[in-house]
Structures are given as structure tokens and as C-alpha cells.
Design a protein around this motif. Structure first.
Motif, mmCIF file in Angstrom:
data_model
loop_
_atom_site.group_PDB
_atom_site.id
_atom_site.type_symbol
_atom_site.label_atom_id
_atom_site.label_comp_id
_atom_site.label_asym_id
_atom_site.label_seq_id
_atom_site.Cartn_x
_atom_site.Cartn_y
_atom_site.Cartn_z
ATOM 1 N N SER A 95 0.829 -1.202 0.000
ATOM 2 C CA SER A 95 0.000 0.000 0.000
ATOM 3 C C SER A 95 0.865 1.254 0.000
ATOM 4 O O SER A 95 2.001 1.253 0.484
ATOM 5 C CB SER A 95 -0.929 0.027 1.226
ATOM 6 O OG SER A 95 -0.203 0.311 2.404
ATOM 7 N N LYS A 96 0.311 2.327 -0.559
ATOM 8 C CA LYS A 96 0.874 3.671 -0.485
ATOM 9 C C LYS A 96 -0.312 4.631 -0.475
ATOM 10 O O LYS A 96 -1.168 4.572 -1.360
ATOM 11 C CB LYS A 96 1.758 3.987 -1.698
ATOM 12 C CG LYS A 96 3.082 3.238 -1.755
ATOM 13 C CD LYS A 96 4.107 3.828 -0.812
ATOM 14 C CE LYS A 96 5.474 3.210 -1.047
ATOM 15 N NZ LYS A 96 5.543 1.760 -0.899
ATOM 16 N N ALA A 97 -0.359 5.514 0.553
ATOM 17 C CA ALA A 97 -1.467 6.459 0.686
ATOM 18 C C ALA A 97 -2.787 5.679 0.646
ATOM 19 O O ALA A 97 -2.979 4.745 1.402
ATOM 20 C CB ALA A 97 -1.389 7.533 -0.379
ATOM 21 N N ASN A 98 -3.705 6.041 -0.271
ATOM 22 C CA ASN A 98 -5.007 5.363 -0.355
ATOM 23 C C ASN A 98 -4.998 4.144 -1.267
ATOM 24 O O ASN A 98 -6.045 3.507 -1.437
ATOM 25 C CB ASN A 98 -6.073 6.331 -0.877
ATOM 26 C CG ASN A 98 -6.460 7.361 0.163
ATOM 27 O OD1 ASN A 98 -6.198 7.187 1.353
ATOM 28 N ND2 ASN A 98 -7.064 8.440 -0.273
ATOM 29 N N TRP A 99 -3.869 3.809 -1.857
ATOM 30 C CA TRP A 99 -3.842 2.784 -2.897
ATOM 31 C C TRP A 99 -3.299 1.457 -2.384
ATOM 32 O O TRP A 99 -2.318 1.414 -1.641
ATOM 33 C CB TRP A 99 -3.015 3.254 -4.088
ATOM 34 C CG TRP A 99 -3.702 4.309 -4.893
ATOM 35 C CD1 TRP A 99 -3.589 5.660 -4.752
ATOM 36 C CD2 TRP A 99 -4.632 4.093 -5.953
ATOM 37 N NE1 TRP A 99 -4.394 6.301 -5.663
ATOM 38 C CE2 TRP A 99 -5.043 5.370 -6.410
ATOM 39 C CE3 TRP A 99 -5.166 2.956 -6.559
ATOM 40 C CZ2 TRP A 99 -5.953 5.529 -7.447
ATOM 41 C CZ3 TRP A 99 -6.079 3.113 -7.598
ATOM 42 C CH2 TRP A 99 -6.459 4.386 -8.037
#
Length: 344
Positions: A95-99
Motif C-alpha cells: 500500500s501507499k497512501a489510499n492505494w
């Protein structure tokens, strides 16, 4: 006749109103005031319209395609009401931020945003990459990011096999970028650094001596998180059986790997899961020097206190808070990850 305590004179409805505004350590302080407050029914705290900036744990129910959101400070679980067909039989990888980076079967990879439900497809993996077990990506893949790349590697092989793709390309072909580095904690406690250089084969370097065999045999899970302030990485080792916790700081000093066992996170909270972890400045009073694991006790989130060396859980409706020195009664979701939501 002995005078009544001041705390005994407060009406029950006032106590419930007070308790509805308590989070984290305030909950324990409230319970410790007196016997009456310890056993009074508490109202779970309500999440404000603009909650504190805190990671939440995303759990994917692969059998139904439904996503759960767990908010640790308020001990609240929310669930999407609509099953997303694309998510069925899938697994969260990173994951990264909202993704989220998600795999479906042995060949299909895609990005999913659990806030907006947007999906970004990736090309199917070639057969030689279908056994890749570890995945990450460089930055969020939305339109504002023009240099997002996905990298996967297998622990087997020396050096491990690597596959890379730039988002927007149609094939998993070697496309490399300048000054991109991936840090990998080896299964023997050493550190591997994968450097992805422009127009060349990615290169591995390994640093540090392996742990002794006895120590290696005691480790069940390993979690890693970036420690930006100290320009290093934190490694959390969870032992077999009881679930004893050790935290080590890994830092490169030139070509030398420095490893240091630490006993305090200071005023920071660590959120760890196998697919991704993050270190944050204390997200609520009393949560400094705590580690939130992707574990639950009776549907309540669980954190570990490095000072007391125990696991705890907030149970706003319970009479007695949960605490334990082991993980025997804890449950782990099969596919979950902490995300640092940009739009809570």
C-alpha cells in the motif's frame, strides 16, 4: 458516617456523556478514578467529522469482495456495503497512501483505491513471474504520479529474481529508473538493498551478519517500517508461541550496516502488518511507544506497550480492559494492511 467520594455524586448520564468523549489513555484514566467509574457503562467514542490523522487497517474479505476499515484510536470497524467482484479471491500485497496493490490468482495484478473504489489494471504476469511472493510500489499510481513502478521479487535464488514494470506500460519488461532503492530484510536478519538503475540490470548488495541459528528459529514474523527521522528502518521481530516483541533499528553508515536494539519509540506509534507498516508521531494521548499489530481480541484492536511488555485492547463497552503478555487469544485477518488515508 464517612463522607461519600465526590466521584460517587456525579449522575450516571453525565458519566456516560464524559465517557463518550474519551479515547486511548483517557479511557484507562477514567476507569481508574474509583470503583463506581470502573464498572459504569461507557459509551463508545464517536469519530469526529474530521478525525485525527491516523492510519487505518484495511481488511479484504476475499470470499465476498467486501472491505473492512478498522480505526484504531476509536476502536471502530466500518464495512463497505457493496461486494466488489474484482476483489473476490484476491490478496493485498502492498500500500501507499489510499492505494492498494492486489493480486488475483497467479497472473493478475491491479491497484485498488478503497476510498474511491477506483481500479487501475496492470498487465498479466508472465509465467516465469507467477511465483513472485513479495511486492511493493514506489508511489501512488494516480494521474499525479508519472513515475510509479511496481517491483516484485522472490526470496529464492541468490540474488533473488526481480520483475519490474512502470505503470502504463503493457508488458513486464525491464524498465529501470534512476536513484530508486528497495530495502529488504533477509530471512537471516541481514539487509538486502536492491538498486534500480536506468537502462541496466537491477543490482543487489547484502549487508550485516546473519543472526545465530537459535535466534532465527525463535522468530515467527518480521515487520519493517521506515524511520525517516533517524534515516533508517525499524524491524519488529515477533517470536513463536508467546509473541515476545523486539524492535531493532537498521541504518546504513556508508557501506557498514548498524543494528541497534531499541526499547522505546519515544512519542511515536508503530502500525505493523506483514504487507506494510508505518511509523507515526503519536496519534492520540497515551499511544506513544506503542505498536499496533494487525490483530484483534473479541473484535477489538490490539496494541503492544514496549514499556510494560504487554498486549492491550480498548473495550469501551467491557467492564475490564484486555491485557496479556502473550498472543494466545488473538486473531489475525488473512489479508490486511495499514494505510495512511489521505481522505478519511
Amino acid at each position: 458516617m464517612e463522607d461519600a467520594l465526590w466521584s460517587d455524586c456525579i449522575p450516571s448520564d453525565i458519566l456516560e456523556l464524559i465517557s463518550s468523549r474519551l479515547v486511548a489513555v483517557e479511557y484507562f484514566i477514567f476507569r481508574a478514578v474509583c470503583k463506581r467509574w470502573r464498572y459504569t457503562p461507557m459509551t463508545p467514542p464517536r469519530r469526529p467529522a474530521q478525525p485525527e490523522k491516523s492510519p487505518c487497517l484495511i481488511t479484504l474479505r476475499g470470499d465476498t469482495g467486501i472491505v473492512d476499515f478498522f480505526h484504531p484510536v476509536y476502536n471502530v470497524m466500518t464495512t463497505t456495503s457493496i461486494s466488489i467482484l474484482k476483489l473476490m479471491d484476491s490478496r493485498i500485497r502492498s500500500s501507499k497512501a489510499n492505494w492498494l496493490l492486489i493480486s488475483h490468482g497467479s497472473h493478475n495484478m491491479f491497484f485498488f483505491n478503497p476510498i474511491s473504489n477506483d481500479i487501475i489494471e496492470l498487465p498479466d504476469l508472465q509465467e516465469e513471474y507467477e511465483n513472485i511472493c513479495v511486492w511493493t510500489f514506489s508511489c501512488p499510481p494516480d494521474s499525479s504520479s508519472s513515475a510509479c513502478f511496481v517491483v516484485g521479487f522472490d526470496y529464492l535464488g541468490n540474488p533473488p529474481d526481480v520483475c519490474i514494470i512502470k505503470v502504463g506500460e503493457t508488458n513486464w519488461t525491464p524498465i529501470f529508473f534512476k536513484n530508486n532503492i528497495v530495502y529488504v530484510l533477509g530471512d537471516k536478519g541481514n539487509l538486502g538493498i536492491l538498486t534500480i538503475n536506468e537502462n541496466s540490470i537491477p543490482s543487489w548488495k547484502f549487508y550485516g551478519k546473519s543472526f545465530l541459528r537459535r535466534r532465527l528459529n525463535s522468530i515467527q514474523y518480521v515487520y519493517m517500517a521506515e524511520d525517516v527521522d533517524n534515516e533508517g528502518m525499524l524491524a519488529v521481530f515477533l517470536s513463536h508461541h508467546e509473541g515476545k516483541v523486539e524492535v531493532w533499528r537498521y541504518k546504513m553508515n556508508g557501506e557498514v550496516l548498524e543494528r541497534e536494539k531499541i526499547t522505546s519509540l519515544d512519542n511515536k506509534t508503530l502500525f505493523v502488518s506483514l504487507e506494510g507498516s508505518c511509523l507515526k508521531t503519536c496519534v492520540a494521548q497515551g499511544l506513544g511507544n506503542k505498536i499496533y499489530f494487525s490483530m484483534f481480541h473479541n473484535n477489538n484492536g490490539v496494541f503492544y506497550c514496549l514499556a510494560n511488555r504487554k498486549y492491550y485492547s480498548f473495550d469501551y463497552l467491557g467492564i475490564k480492559a484486555y491485557s496479556s503478555s502473550n498472543i494466545f487469544n488473538l486473531v489475525r485477518p488473512t489479508s490486511c494492511i495499514w494505510i495512511e488515508s489521505e481522505n478519511d
